[in-house]
Design a protein around this motif. Sequence first.
Motif, PDB file in Angstrom:
ATOM      1  N   LEU A  71       0.831  -1.211   0.000  1.00 14.57           N
ATOM      2  CA  LEU A  71       0.000   0.000   0.000  1.00 14.57           C
ATOM      3  C   LEU A  71       0.870   1.268   0.000  1.00 14.57           C
ATOM      4  O   LEU A  71       0.622   2.211  -0.758  1.00 14.57           O
ATOM      5  CB  LEU A  71      -0.955  -0.002   1.209  1.00 14.57           C
ATOM      6  N   LEU A  87       0.863   4.198  -2.748  1.00 16.50           N
ATOM      7  CA  LEU A  87       0.476   5.582  -2.426  1.00 16.50           C
ATOM      8  C   LEU A  87       1.545   6.573  -2.876  1.00 16.50           C
ATOM      9  O   LEU A  87       1.231   7.667  -3.347  1.00 16.50           O
ATOM     10  CB  LEU A  87       0.220   5.722  -0.918  1.00 16.50           C
ATOM     11  N   GLN A 130       1.435   9.382   3.278  1.00 17.41           N
ATOM     12  CA  GLN A 130       2.238   8.551   2.373  1.00 17.41           C
ATOM     13  C   GLN A 130       2.085   8.952   0.908  1.00 17.41           C
ATOM     14  O   GLN A 130       2.737   8.398   0.028  1.00 17.41           O
ATOM     15  CB  GLN A 130       1.849   7.077   2.554  1.00 17.41           C
ATOM     16  N   LEU A 161      -2.554   7.553   5.938  1.00 18.34           N
ATOM     17  CA  LEU A 161      -2.548   7.313   4.487  1.00 18.34           C
ATOM     18  C   LEU A 161      -2.173   8.586   3.732  1.00 18.34           C
ATOM     19  O   LEU A 161      -1.327   8.554   2.825  1.00 18.34           O
ATOM     20  CB  LEU A 161      -3.922   6.799   4.049  1.00 18.34           C
ATOM     21  N   THR A 167     -10.219   4.156   6.166  1.00 19.67           N
ATOM     22  CA  THR A 167      -8.960   3.972   5.413  1.00 19.67           C
ATOM     23  C   THR A 167      -8.316   5.298   5.008  1.00 19.67           C
ATOM     24  O   THR A 167      -7.086   5.442   5.049  1.00 19.67           O
ATOM     25  CB  THR A 167      -9.251   3.147   4.133  1.00 19.67           C
TER      26      THR A 167
END
Length: 316
Positions: free
Chosen positions: A188, A192, A219, A216, A211
């Motif tokens: 992931l 990203l 990143q 996140l 999520t």
Amino acid sequence: MKTLLYKSDPARGKVWQKILAEIAPEYRFIQWNDLDFSDGDPAIFAEVDFLVSWIPPENLADRFPNLKVLFSVAAGVDHFDLRQLPASLPVVRMVEPGLTQGMVEYVTFAALALHRDIPQYLQQQKQQLWQSHPVLGAAKRRIGVLGLGELGQATLKMLNNFGFECHGWSRSGNAPEGVTGWAGVEQLGEFLSHSDILVCLLPLTEQTRGTLNAELFAQLPKGAGLIQVGRGQQLVAEDLLVALDSGQLRAAVLDVFDPEPLPAGEALWQHPQVWITPHIASQTQPETAVTALLANLQRFAQGQPMHGEIDKTKGY
Ligand code: NAP
């Protein structure tokens, strides 16, 4: 004659009814809103073979003893409480070309807008500010799509045609030709870091709830854009606002919220780098949906797997 009960938007139901009567009169079509509940459940419930629904009625097994398949009118099934449904009842989400085309159109519009800095230019217009920014060719822009299902794949194929560098992420990482596929939580972060514009096309499950959060966003490349067309509960709105204000994210196009409608006064409404649409990225189109439904009913009658049949243990 098989009986099909429709429980969703009545106006759209009328269109379903008309089309079915024309092309498949062998099905009896009943609309939930046309039924009389003054003496409790109507007797016809005992004859219902198939239910097409947004929010299904409670106690399905007791009230519809003859029910064979539950169809969602939408691409997702997150509005169903899967634990409450009989284990043996097949559940089928909507997979139909009209819905797919709508999503491809919306994500393409949003991706091109972010790619060409349109949110920024709209802000400048308000200030009557004439100022250009470097124009980057599509080949220099990386677009990453979370979710490589029916909608993610179709969207990536279109974006690939524009010449964008395309990436896709899912559990399995099965990407269409010309798209780099990334698989699972292990990849992931790498995915990203390759997403100047990130599109969320994941179903809502326990694993995907929340999520789109600070971890996140951190990143993504600095100044990335976000297109959220999955489900509202996947986004942590406070984290998005912080990421936008810090410049970690440049702009966001949001179509889904938690709750819906997005309440008046929410900070997202006012944020200059946020575009909001009221969950209209894509809608089931009755004309193509009825054809898809009939094809599935035929598969079911022949004992074949239906297109879009979900795995209740995975939740999508
Ligand atoms: P789909 O065909 O079921 O595809 C789901 C994709 O998500 C698959 O690639 C799956 O991976 C991946 N996935 C699921 N859980 C994952 C996880 N925990 N980690 C990594 N990948 C995961 O669904 P679809 O038809 O493309 O639709 C996607 C969603 O779009 C719908 O569920 C709905 O929420 C949303 N939607 C929104 C609108 C709107 O108007 N805003 C309209 C339609 C649909 P694998 O393939 O590896 O299993």
